[in-house]
Design a protein around this motif. Sequence first.
Motif, short mmCIF file in Angstrom:
data_model
loop_
_atom_site.label_atom_id
_atom_site.label_comp_id
_atom_site.label_asym_id
_atom_site.label_seq_id
_atom_site.Cartn_x
_atom_site.Cartn_y
_atom_site.Cartn_z
N GLY A 69 0.46 -1.70 0.04
CA GLY A 69 0.01 -0.04 0.22
C GLY A 69 0.68 0.94 -0.13
O GLY A 69 2.33 1.14 0.42
N ASN A 70 0.38 2.48 0.16
CA ASN A 70 0.50 3.85 -0.02
C ASN A 70 1.04 4.26 1.52
O ASN A 70 0.04 4.22 2.33
CB ASN A 70 0.15 4.74 -0.87
CG ASN A 70 0.68 4.06 -2.58
OD1 ASN A 70 1.13 4.09 -3.04
ND2 ASN A 70 -0.81 3.59 -3.21
N TRP A 71 2.35 4.93 1.60
CA TRP A 71 2.43 5.15 2.58
C TRP A 71 1.86 7.16 2.93
O TRP A 71 1.51 7.32 2.03
CB TRP A 71 4.27 5.38 3.19
CG TRP A 71 4.22 4.27 2.99
CD1 TRP A 71 4.26 3.29 2.34
CD2 TRP A 71 5.41 3.68 4.47
NE1 TRP A 71 5.13 2.20 2.57
CE2 TRP A 71 5.31 2.75 3.90
CE3 TRP A 71 5.72 4.22 5.50
CZ2 TRP A 71 6.04 1.77 5.11
CZ3 TRP A 71 5.98 3.16 6.85
CH2 TRP A 71 6.96 2.14 5.94
N THR A 72 1.74 7.52 3.50
CA THR A 72 1.45 8.99 4.34
C THR A 72 2.00 9.68 5.48
O THR A 72 2.72 8.58 6.19
CB THR A 72 -0.33 8.96 4.42
OG1 THR A 72 -0.61 8.66 5.71
CG2 THR A 72 -1.16 8.64 3.81
N ILE A 73 1.56 10.75 5.79
CA ILE A 73 2.81 11.61 6.54
C ILE A 73 1.55 12.62 7.01
O ILE A 73 0.74 13.74 6.26
CB ILE A 73 3.74 12.81 5.79
CG1 ILE A 73 4.67 12.73 7.11
CG2 ILE A 73 3.64 13.31 5.58
CD1 ILE A 73 5.82 13.63 6.99
N THR A 74 1.21 12.58 8.56
CA THR A 74 0.65 13.87 8.85
C THR A 74 1.39 14.42 9.79
O THR A 74 2.36 14.67 10.84
CB THR A 74 -0.48 12.95 9.70
OG1 THR A 74 -0.99 11.74 9.37
CG2 THR A 74 -1.64 13.72 10.73
N VAL A 75 1.37 15.96 9.64
CA VAL A 75 1.82 17.03 10.21
C VAL A 75 1.25 18.20 11.02
O VAL A 75 -0.41 18.00 10.46
CB VAL A 75 2.99 18.02 10.04
CG1 VAL A 75 3.82 16.54 8.91
CG2 VAL A 75 2.35 18.15 8.11
N THR A 76 1.46 18.57 11.72
CA THR A 76 0.04 18.83 13.07
C THR A 76 0.69 20.49 13.77
O THR A 76 1.96 20.74 13.78
CB THR A 76 -0.57 17.83 13.95
OG1 THR A 76 0.62 17.86 15.23
CG2 THR A 76 -1.12 16.81 13.28
N ASN A 77 0.15 21.33 13.50
CA ASN A 77 -0.11 22.37 14.44
C ASN A 77 1.41 22.99 14.44
O ASN A 77 2.72 23.30 15.46
CB ASN A 77 -0.17 22.31 15.88
CG ASN A 77 -0.34 22.77 16.56
OD1 ASN A 77 -0.64 24.06 16.23
ND2 ASN A 77 -0.10 22.79 18.44
N GLY A 78 1.90 23.30 13.21
CA GLY A 78 2.77 24.46 13.04
C GLY A 78 4.23 23.85 12.58
O GLY A 78 5.30 24.65 12.70
#
Length: 320
Positions: A302-311
């Motif tokens: 499957g494909n990878w994602t990246i989650t970034v938050t709050n600045g």
Amino acid sequence: MSANHATTTSTFRYLTCVSAALLAGGLSLGCIADGGIHTEEELGEAADELTGWYYYWKGTTTDPEPHDMGPSTDRTCVLRGVAGNLSRGTSATADTMSAAAIGATVNSFLGYSLFGHGGAHLDSNDQPIWYNNPVIAHATCFKTTLNRTLAESWWGGHSGSQPDGPPPWKVADLDPANRRQCYLYALWSVNGAWNSAESYVTVAKVTTTSSRFPTTGWYLYGDLTATPGAGAALTNAVCVDFPEGTVFTSGFVSADPGETKTVTITSGPGIKGCALRTLVGAFNQNSWTDGAVINQPSTIDGNWTITVTNGKSARWACAE
């Protein structure tokens, strides 16, 4: 501690938590234990020897004991995510720094451990007083060890009482075949080091010389200014060569203050693996999800994602 185990023809996964273990349909579920201690650990293994990957995570507030990620003879483990509050802790003797870090028997590289915990200081009776700041570390382990190089020394931030931080630290030479990749490996942190929106650490490929980079190669550097008296934050990186024919991609993702952004960073069929090269931002919130984390897929190809938050911002790099 208990653990449930499940196997399929292509993967083996398990989940352990401080107080319980859950497994549902091959996708693991995290858990939060009593007492504010949060520990999650997972292993997934792909079948392909050339491009297979493992993944793990661990997060706690007060447990400095690492999670065993297995031998280093068949894999290279690096950071793929960090979240929580890295801005508590001191580096004084017997005190505890906050950690989102991989550890190894450096000289022989016999095995890997994953640290994810908050910081503490000692009271007058030499007992640890924990700051109860949550830190969670996520790791990817690539199925390659070719020409693996761990930085010979740690790159350190600096105290607020010092005018300048240390210069960039060279981790490895360039590979003429362009099969070498470098990733963040360990973050040990102290009071104030990640309080600024401009705080950062990176491992970068340098192809042009300058006064700052006297030779080409892969360099580790950043800007982490700690509170005076807390000591210096420490970081490290590791480089490794991939098999011939491996395709590399990379990119940079940022989230505005108060925003959570998830971006898909791979595409198409085939087994892929991803990890971090750069982290930017104030990692000073007592939240398990405030940070930058590359998310593994639910299936091997499957494909990878990246989650970034709050600045926060992060540079990712993937191999396929």
